[in-house]
Scaffold this motif. Sequence first.
Motif, PDB file in Angstrom:
ATOM      1  N   ALA A  71      17.149   1.153  -0.795  1.00  0.00           N
ATOM      2  CA  ALA A  71      16.575   0.528   0.409  1.00  0.00           C
ATOM      3  C   ALA A  71      15.129   0.988   0.539  1.00  0.00           C
ATOM      4  CB  ALA A  71      17.381   0.899   1.644  1.00  0.00           C
ATOM      5  N   PHE A  72      14.211   0.033   0.506  1.00  0.00           N
ATOM      6  CA  PHE A  72      12.780   0.327   0.563  1.00  0.00           C
ATOM      7  C   PHE A  72      12.198  -0.118   1.889  1.00  0.00           C
ATOM      8  CE2 PHE A  72      12.989   0.334  -4.107  1.00  0.00           C
ATOM      9  CZ  PHE A  72      12.068   1.315  -4.440  1.00  0.00           C
ATOM     10  N   GLU A  73      11.296   0.691   2.413  1.00  0.00           N
ATOM     11  CA  GLU A  73      10.362   0.232   3.433  1.00  0.00           C
ATOM     12  C   GLU A  73       9.013   0.105   2.753  1.00  0.00           C
ATOM     13  OE1 GLU A  73       8.099   1.609   7.552  1.00  0.00           O
ATOM     14  OE2 GLU A  73       9.745   2.818   6.795  1.00  0.00           O
ATOM     15  N   PHE A  74       8.472  -1.097   2.718  1.00  0.00           N
ATOM     16  CA  PHE A  74       7.162  -1.364   2.138  1.00  0.00           C
ATOM     17  C   PHE A  74       6.183  -1.663   3.265  1.00  0.00           C
ATOM     18  CE2 PHE A  74       9.661  -3.210  -1.617  1.00  0.00           C
ATOM     19  CZ  PHE A  74       9.483  -2.085  -2.412  1.00  0.00           C
ATOM     20  N   ARG A  75       4.972  -1.109   3.155  1.00  0.00           N
ATOM     21  CA  ARG A  75       3.929  -1.387   4.155  1.00  0.00           C
ATOM     22  C   ARG A  75       2.617  -1.691   3.458  1.00  0.00           C
ATOM     23  NH1 ARG A  75       4.150   1.201   9.698  1.00  0.00           N
ATOM     24  NH2 ARG A  75       6.342   1.648  10.074  1.00  0.00           N
ATOM     25  N   ASP A  76       1.996  -2.788   3.860  1.00  0.00           N
ATOM     26  CA  ASP A  76       0.603  -2.997   3.506  1.00  0.00           C
ATOM     27  C   ASP A  76      -0.240  -2.257   4.543  1.00  0.00           C
ATOM     28  OD1 ASP A  76      -1.684  -3.936   2.241  1.00  0.00           O
ATOM     29  OD2 ASP A  76      -1.782  -5.724   3.503  1.00  0.00           O
ATOM     30  N   PHE A  77      -1.430  -1.846   4.140  1.00  0.00           N
ATOM     31  CA  PHE A  77      -2.295  -1.159   5.098  1.00  0.00           C
ATOM     32  C   PHE A  77      -2.730  -2.132   6.188  1.00  0.00           C
ATOM     33  CE2 PHE A  77      -6.379  -0.063   6.897  1.00  0.00           C
ATOM     34  CZ  PHE A  77      -6.148   1.229   7.297  1.00  0.00           C
ATOM     35  N   MET A  78      -2.662  -1.671   7.425  1.00  0.00           N
ATOM     36  CA  MET A  78      -3.264  -2.413   8.534  1.00  0.00           C
ATOM     37  C   MET A  78      -3.836  -1.395   9.507  1.00  0.00           C
ATOM     38  SD  MET A  78       0.094  -3.875  10.534  1.00  0.00           S
ATOM     39  CE  MET A  78       1.529  -2.840  10.885  1.00  0.00           C
ATOM     40  N   GLU A  79      -4.981  -1.731  10.062  1.00  0.00           N
ATOM     41  CA  GLU A  79      -5.661  -0.770  10.922  1.00  0.00           C
ATOM     42  C   GLU A  79      -4.996  -0.671  12.286  1.00  0.00           C
ATOM     43  OE1 GLU A  79     -10.343  -0.151  11.471  1.00  0.00           O
ATOM     44  OE2 GLU A  79      -9.698  -0.907   9.524  1.00  0.00           O
ATOM     45  N   ASN A  80      -4.425  -1.773  12.734  1.00  0.00           N
ATOM     46  CA  ASN A  80      -3.639  -1.775  13.965  1.00  0.00           C
ATOM     47  C   ASN A  80      -2.685  -2.971  13.899  1.00  0.00           C
ATOM     48  OD1 ASN A  80      -5.104  -4.105  14.768  1.00  0.00           O
ATOM     49  ND2 ASN A  80      -6.643  -2.848  15.819  1.00  0.00           N
ATOM     50  N   GLU A  81      -2.030  -3.264  15.010  1.00  0.00           N
ATOM     51  CA  GLU A  81      -0.977  -4.277  14.997  1.00  0.00           C
ATOM     52  C   GLU A  81      -1.476  -5.706  14.754  1.00  0.00           C
ATOM     53  OE1 GLU A  81       2.705  -4.121  15.804  1.00  0.00           O
ATOM     54  OE2 GLU A  81       2.258  -2.215  14.833  1.00  0.00           O
TER      55      GLU A  81
ATOM     56  N   ASN B  14       0.803  -1.194   0.000  1.00  0.00           N
ATOM     57  CA  ASN B  14       0.000   0.000   0.000  1.00  0.00           C
ATOM     58  C   ASN B  14       0.860   1.279   0.000  1.00  0.00           C
ATOM     59  OD1 ASN B  14      -2.998   0.678   0.759  1.00  0.00           O
ATOM     60  ND2 ASN B  14      -1.811   1.962   2.120  1.00  0.00           N
ATOM     61  N   TRP B  15       2.062   1.226   0.557  1.00  0.00           N
ATOM     62  CA  TRP B  15       2.831   2.446   0.829  1.00  0.00           C
ATOM     63  C   TRP B  15       4.317   2.104   0.846  1.00  0.00           C
ATOM     64  CZ3 TRP B  15       6.357   3.881   4.598  1.00  0.00           C
ATOM     65  CH2 TRP B  15       6.581   5.249   4.799  1.00  0.00           C
ATOM     66  N   PHE B  16       5.149   3.078   0.471  1.00  0.00           N
ATOM     67  CA  PHE B  16       6.593   2.853   0.554  1.00  0.00           C
ATOM     68  C   PHE B  16       7.330   4.137   0.879  1.00  0.00           C
ATOM     69  CE2 PHE B  16       6.393   4.612  -3.685  1.00  0.00           C
ATOM     70  CZ  PHE B  16       7.618   5.244  -3.869  1.00  0.00           C
ATOM     71  N   ARG B  17       8.541   3.961   1.354  1.00  0.00           N
ATOM     72  CA  ARG B  17       9.516   5.046   1.328  1.00  0.00           C
ATOM     73  C   ARG B  17      10.822   4.461   0.811  1.00  0.00           C
ATOM     74  NH1 ARG B  17      12.899   6.289   6.499  1.00  0.00           N
ATOM     75  NH2 ARG B  17      12.855   4.297   7.576  1.00  0.00           N
ATOM     76  N   LEU B  18      11.608   5.309   0.149  1.00  0.00           N
ATOM     77  CA  LEU B  18      12.839   4.874  -0.499  1.00  0.00           C
ATOM     78  C   LEU B  18      14.008   5.688   0.021  1.00  0.00           C
ATOM     79  CD1 LEU B  18      14.561   3.459  -2.723  1.00  0.00           C
ATOM     80  CD2 LEU B  18      13.706   5.198  -4.323  1.00  0.00           C
ATOM     81  N   LEU B  19      15.066   4.978   0.381  1.00  0.00           N
ATOM     82  CA  LEU B  19      16.328   5.608   0.754  1.00  0.00           C
ATOM     83  C   LEU B  19      17.393   5.171  -0.265  1.00  0.00           C
ATOM     84  CD1 LEU B  19      14.856   4.387   3.583  1.00  0.00           C
ATOM     85  CD2 LEU B  19      16.564   5.913   4.577  1.00  0.00           C
ATOM     86  N   VAL B  20      18.251   6.102  -0.652  1.00  0.00           N
ATOM     87  CA  VAL B  20      19.342   5.805  -1.574  1.00  0.00           C
ATOM     88  C   VAL B  20      20.652   6.096  -0.865  1.00  0.00           C
ATOM     89  CG1 VAL B  20      20.412   6.359  -3.792  1.00  0.00           C
ATOM     90  CG2 VAL B  20      17.926   6.272  -3.601  1.00  0.00           C
ATOM     91  N   ASN B  21      21.491   5.082  -0.786  1.00  0.00           N
ATOM     92  CA  ASN B  21      22.767   5.192  -0.060  1.00  0.00           C
ATOM     93  C   ASN B  21      22.573   5.710   1.359  1.00  0.00           C
ATOM     94  OD1 ASN B  21      24.237   4.207  -2.252  1.00  0.00           O
ATOM     95  ND2 ASN B  21      24.434   6.240  -3.159  1.00  0.00           N
ATOM     96  N   GLY B  22      21.489   5.256   1.984  1.00  0.00           N
ATOM     97  CA  GLY B  22      21.227   5.582   3.382  1.00  0.00           C
ATOM     98  C   GLY B  22      20.503   6.885   3.617  1.00  0.00           C
TER      99      GLY B  22
ATOM    100  N   LEU C 157       1.861 -13.134   1.518  1.00  0.00           N
ATOM    101  CA  LEU C 157       1.277 -11.880   1.031  1.00  0.00           C
ATOM    102  C   LEU C 157       0.315 -11.273   2.038  1.00  0.00           C
ATOM    103  CD1 LEU C 157       0.388 -12.555  -2.727  1.00  0.00           C
ATOM    104  CD2 LEU C 157       1.895 -10.755  -1.869  1.00  0.00           C
ATOM    105  N   LYS C 158      -0.382 -12.102   2.807  1.00  0.00           N
ATOM    106  CA  LYS C 158      -1.422 -11.602   3.698  1.00  0.00           C
ATOM    107  C   LYS C 158      -0.885 -11.212   5.080  1.00  0.00           C
ATOM    108  CE  LYS C 158      -5.468 -13.795   1.622  1.00  0.00           C
ATOM    109  NZ  LYS C 158      -6.211 -12.552   1.393  1.00  0.00           N
ATOM    110  N   LYS C 159       0.023 -12.012   5.629  1.00  0.00           N
ATOM    111  CA  LYS C 159       0.465 -11.757   7.010  1.00  0.00           C
ATOM    112  C   LYS C 159       1.678 -10.831   7.092  1.00  0.00           C
ATOM    113  CE  LYS C 159      -1.326 -16.077   8.954  1.00  0.00           C
ATOM    114  NZ  LYS C 159      -0.984 -17.320   9.683  1.00  0.00           N
TER     115      LYS C 159
ATOM    116  N   GLY D 200      -0.323  -7.625   0.443  1.00  0.00           N
ATOM    117  CA  GLY D 200       0.604  -6.636  -0.072  1.00  0.00           C
ATOM    118  C   GLY D 200       1.110  -6.984  -1.464  1.00  0.00           C
ATOM    119  N   GLY D 201       2.198  -6.321  -1.851  1.00  0.00           N
ATOM    120  CA  GLY D 201       2.824  -6.540  -3.144  1.00  0.00           C
ATOM    121  C   GLY D 201       3.526  -5.280  -3.600  1.00  0.00           C
TER     122      GLY D 201
END
Length: 229
Positions: free
Chosen positions: A87-97, A47-55, A217-219, A113-114
């Motif tokens: 370096a990517f942080e990928f997140r699928d949407f989740m309402e809580n933990e 659902n969402w990402f952020r990207l870092l390049v060389n830290g 993909l789901k968990k 996700g995906g």
Amino acid sequence: HGDRPPPPPRPGDGNPPPRTGGGGDVHESSIDSAGSHTILGEVWVDNWFRLLVNGAPLLEDSVAYRTERSFNAERFEFNADLPMTLAFEFRDFMENETGLEYIGTRRQQLGDGGAIAQFRDKASGRLLAASGADWRCLTVQAAPADASCARERNPDVSKPNCAPTSTSVPDNWADPDFDDSAWPNATVHSARDVGPKDGYDRIDWDRSAKLIWGPDLKKDNILYCRVTV
């Protein structure tokens, strides 16, 4: 935004997510960064990402993480020197933990996700990197412990079947010299399993670019992925 990931949403934080989608568009941007190569990056994530390049932080998804159906794609230009570590942080949407979405409705479920990404040298058009099994991807949050959590009337992380699993990651995980050799390889998933839509179809993906995620993909809800170009 700083270098810290946004905190996962907390139960009862008073801000239910919007129920509408984030569009089916391609958001285009040009990022002011130093380097001898101009690079064109294209990314689609559920659902969402952020990207870092060389830290260093480069880009965050233009649709906020708390948007439930954020199926936009990002196309962006930036400058960098090679070799470079993506370096990517990928997140699928989740309402809580618990990892669930649509909590308290008849649609309460585990989300899936995906992600897919490709990078080209703008001047030559040469493909520099494409997401695939050679990327290293560590799942840092997975939930719920068991799919039966989705049938709970009041899903809560204190219930064993709804409990999350978290993995701590050192602050320098995005740096070029970070040793990711112990991280598992990304799992390639079929388009049929991921069901990419909206902005995904607006990008001409190279044949070598694959949809990736953790093994589940789901968990698997939050992943850190790396590749050096």
